[in-house]
Design a protein around this motif. Structure first.
Motif, PDB file in Angstrom:
ATOM      1  N   ASP A  41      10.134  -1.777  -2.258  1.00 41.11           N
ATOM      2  CA  ASP A  41       9.561  -2.353  -3.478  1.00 41.11           C
ATOM      3  C   ASP A  41      10.306  -3.609  -3.881  1.00 41.11           C
ATOM      4  O   ASP A  41       9.711  -4.623  -4.232  1.00 41.11           O
ATOM      5  N   TYR A  44       9.737  -6.469  -1.500  1.00 39.16           N
ATOM      6  CA  TYR A  44       8.349  -6.928  -1.573  1.00 39.16           C
ATOM      7  C   TYR A  44       8.173  -7.953  -2.686  1.00 39.16           C
ATOM      8  O   TYR A  44       7.389  -8.882  -2.572  1.00 39.16           O
ATOM      9  N   LYS A  45       8.942  -7.769  -3.759  1.00 37.71           N
ATOM     10  CA  LYS A  45       8.784  -8.677  -4.900  1.00 37.71           C
ATOM     11  C   LYS A  45       9.604  -9.953  -4.734  1.00 37.71           C
ATOM     12  O   LYS A  45       9.423 -10.903  -5.483  1.00 37.71           O
ATOM     13  N   ARG A  69       4.402  -1.484   5.724  1.00 35.51           N
ATOM     14  CA  ARG A  69       4.814  -2.266   4.552  1.00 35.51           C
ATOM     15  C   ARG A  69       5.863  -3.298   4.933  1.00 35.51           C
ATOM     16  O   ARG A  69       5.775  -4.460   4.539  1.00 35.51           O
TER      17      ARG A  69
END
Lengths: 652, 83
Positions: A41, A44-45, A69
């Motif tokens: 997460d 990803y940002k 992912r």
């Protein structure tokens, strides 16, 4: 049955445990981090993505969704391209030819390759179009100019292509051979990429069970036969094999191939096995690129024997027949010894007093491994990362070519943090599975085994004897004279081609231009009269070092040659071998009436060892001409050169 | 035979959806369908089916794979394997 306590919560606990310990689909030799989702997460940002933050993830166990992912994240990285410095990573172009759907396997392939130091650009064709691609010299496959071509065909497609005329099994097998040879031939005609042929997943259903092979038109039997023969056909055509059989057996067929998904979406390989599949593909590619591990560094207590030698003493440790635990460790030692016979260098890194650590090797009758199996033996109380650095320096090999095996999770973790380039397998608790774990991890995967590979472990041990001799001499020349070195040289030939190519592709430190060549390319150079491909073998009083250097020189005109490639094994550094080799080059040039030699140095990030090589040999610096070349040098053959008297030079 | 809580199914499903469709927060409920989620294409549909199979330890038949168009469909399918 009493089901009290078998609550829903309890049920999920068991499932969760099953999933975490699910060794079959996952790469269980890699560590699992608990906060993978959070890390994904977070990355990803990020914008831009910092590859450094991904390196933990690259080296941990991920399921197929997590791989997807991470694949998306890395693709974003790649698109930004030059904003990242890919230090130490090599680029490669991989084309996948397949009769089935393969899109779902690509993230796993890319990530596994990154884990092994390769950044891949991947080419795939429109569904089912592989023959059209291969048969058209102008196809986008050939325009892509791949370094590697993977052929992944499903069993239905193979049968369709091989059973054209009759049900006769021999004829069908012959047609299969023709089909594959033709396919490989066309690919070789269109590009210079190394071909990797994947074994056929045996999805055909047997009709008669045990007696299936008697059924002359059985598809299942035909695929079995083709798989059995494919290895030989491939090896005759210098095609590398990606053998899935062993892994399908280990993990189970239904995990590899999902019949519903085959009918639903023509996936021959199920998404859930993609982590393992990607890793298997990357092993072969990395092995061909010379990126496999060379050295196995072992802990002692509870790794090579049960118990702690310092506490339990020679009579208390568990090793040898008669005791189940002792037999498990014995089996592991046997595996390690056999690995060393394939050329893997062995070393010890243990927290112990040295004399205590040596005791079992000297005096325990059941030990299979002896002190002289190890090229380097370090037992002290320093931290293991420092000791691994010492071993690498002593053996003169890169840390990235080492595997460290230790039963202690703390030590493993420390080494992973300090030295992320060292491969540290997550060892199972039960010593019965140590060998299986190392084997399954594929760290020592190789595409071929040369005679030099077989001798390598002994050569490193001989090297230790040499360096002990070195310390006995005050003057380096006296030492070199005492070695009684003979440099034997000759041109490349069919017998030494594999070793010569392997040496070129594996050598980083002494590689003046960072050259890499395929077998076929070398063969073309051997046939070209403008090129001379020379190999050197070094023999000394301790033994034969094997082929330790290759030089490829290219004629520019009647009086001028250029050193296209010069690589030398780090095993013979510090012995002035390069001077003796250059002496041979001078003789060869003089014989051919050459007047001048040009040498180029191209910095690769790993070859600073040879930055001043030409200067040391008496070359004169030329003004910079080509931006791709770090420095250019010229040598005038009319000048007087120093000779190395302590080498006997022999032409083979 | 053991009954499986719908809440547990939904919680597990939302983790899977989050993984596959790369969404931050997802309040999963039965009414959500293929139309509502960008990225729920045929490629990701297979990933979804496979992930559900692995997570719940079940095998979904080919007839059912095509019929699973909403979260509710998935919940029903999973429940059917546990009752």
């Amino acid at each position: 049955m009493d089901l009290e306590g078998w609550t829903i919560k309890g049920f999920w606990q068991i499932r969760e445990n099953m999933l975490n310990k699910n060794s079959s689909t996952g790469l269980y030799w890699l560590p699992i981090y608990t906060d993978i989702e959070k890390k994904l997460d977070k990355i990803y940002k990020e914008d831009p993505v910092n590859l450094q933050n991904c390196s933990d993830l690259l080296n941990s166990q991920l399921n197929f969704l997590q791989l997807n992912r991470l694949g998306v994240i890395l693709d974003r990285c790649f698109r930004r391209g030059n904003e990242f410095s890919w230090n130490g990573l090599r680029e490669t172009k991989v084309a996948i030819l397949s009769s089935a759907t393969i899109e779902h396997l690509i993230p796993a392939i890319k990530i596994s390759l990154l884990r092994r130091g390769l950044i891949a650009e991947i080419y795939t064709h429109d569904f089912g179009q592989y023959l059209q691609e291969v048969n058209n010299r102008e196809s986008s496959l050939f325009k892509f100019d791949p370094n590697v071509v993977i052929i992944a065909l499903d069993s239905e497609n193979v049968i369709k292509n091989c059973r054209i005329s009759s049900a006769d099994p021999d004829q069908a097998l012959n047609e299969a051979k023709l089909f594959f040879n033709n396919l490989w031939g066309r690919i070789k005609d269109g590009c210079k990429g190394q071909i990797i042929q994947q074994s056929i997943i045996p999805t055909q259903i047997s009709l008669m069970g045990s007696a299936e092979s008697y059924l002359i038109d059985s598809s299942a039997a035909l695929i079995g036969n083709i798989n059995y023969n494919l290895k030989n056909w491939a090896s005759q055509s210098k095609v590398d094999m990606l053998s899935l059989d062993e892994h399908i057996q280990r993990v189970g067929f239904s995990t590899w191939h999902d019949r519903s998904l085959w009918h639903y979406s023509k996936q021959d390989i199920s998404p859930q096995i993609s982590p393992l599949y990607g890793d298997l593909v990357s092993r072969v590619i990395a092995a061909r690129a010379g990126l496999t591990k060379k050295c196995l560094v072992l802990d002692l207590d509870n790794t090579l024997w049960g118990g702690v030698i310092g506490d339990d003493g020679i009579g208390g440790i568990r090793i040898g027949n008669g005791d189940p635990v002792g037999e498990a460790f014995l089996a592991f030692q046997k595996f390690v010894l056999e690995l060393s016979k394939t050329g893997i260098i062995l070393a010890v890194c243990s927290k112990n007093d040295l004399n205590k650590a040596l005791e079992p090797f000297d005096s325990h009758p059941d030990m299979i491994l002896k002190q002289n199996n190890f090229a380097c033996f370090i037992a002290n109380w320093d931290d293991k990362a420092s000791n691994l650095r010492k071993i690498a320096a002593k053996l003169n090999i890169g840390l990235d070519s080492m595997v460290f095996v230790d039963d202690n999770p703390f030590e493993r973790d420390l080494v992973r943090k300090e030295l992320p380039m060292v491969f540290v397998p997550e060892l199972p608790n039960d010593p019965s599975y140590y060998a299986q774990c190392i084997s399954d991890s594929g760290c020592f995967e190789r595409v071929n085994l040369t005679e030099d590979d077989r001798l390598r472990a002994k050569q490193y041990i001989d090297n230790i004897a040499r360096s002990e001799l070195e310390t006995a001499y005050e003057n380096i020349v006296d030492y070199l004279v005492s070695l009684d070195m003979r440099l034997k040289w000759g041109y490349f030939s069919e017998e030494n081609l594999i070793r010569c190519t392997q040496l070129i592709n594996k050598t980083n430190q002494f590689n003046i231009t960072g050259s890499r060549y395929l077998d076929d390319e070398i063969q073309k150079l051997m046939a070209d009269s403008k090129y001379k491909c020379i190999h050197f073998r070094l023999v000394d009083k301790f033994g034969d070092n094997g082929i330790i250097s290759t030089v490829i020189i290219k004629e520019i005109n009647k009086e001028l040659i250029c050193i296209d490639t010069w690589v030398m094994s780090c095993r013979v550094f510090g012995r002035n071998v390069e001077h003796a080799i250059f002496q041979v080059l001078i003789e060869v040039c003089k014989k051919n009436c050459i007047k001048k030699i040009i040498g180029n140095y191209i910095e690769t990030g790993k070859n600073s060892y040879v930055a001043h090589l030409f200067e040391g040999l008496g070359f004169i610096n030329l003004p910079k001409q080509n931006p791709g070349i770090t420095s250019s040098w010229i040598y005038d053959l009319s000048q007087k050169n120093d000779t190395c008297d302590y080498f006997r030079i022999e032409a083979i | 035979m053991m009954n499986i809580d719908e809440e547990i199914i939904l919680r597990k499903l939302s983790e899977i959806f989050k993984d596959i469709f790369l969404m931050d927060v997802i309040e999963l409920h039965g009414g959500i369908g293929q139309k509502d989620i960008p990225g729920w294409d045929s490629f990701n549909h297979i990933n979804l089916v496979m992930a559900v199979e692995v997570e719940f330890g079940i095998k979904i038949s080919i007839q059912k794979i095509q019929e699973l168009k909403t979260v509710e469909n998935f919940v029903q399918e999973i429940r059917a394997h546990f009752t």
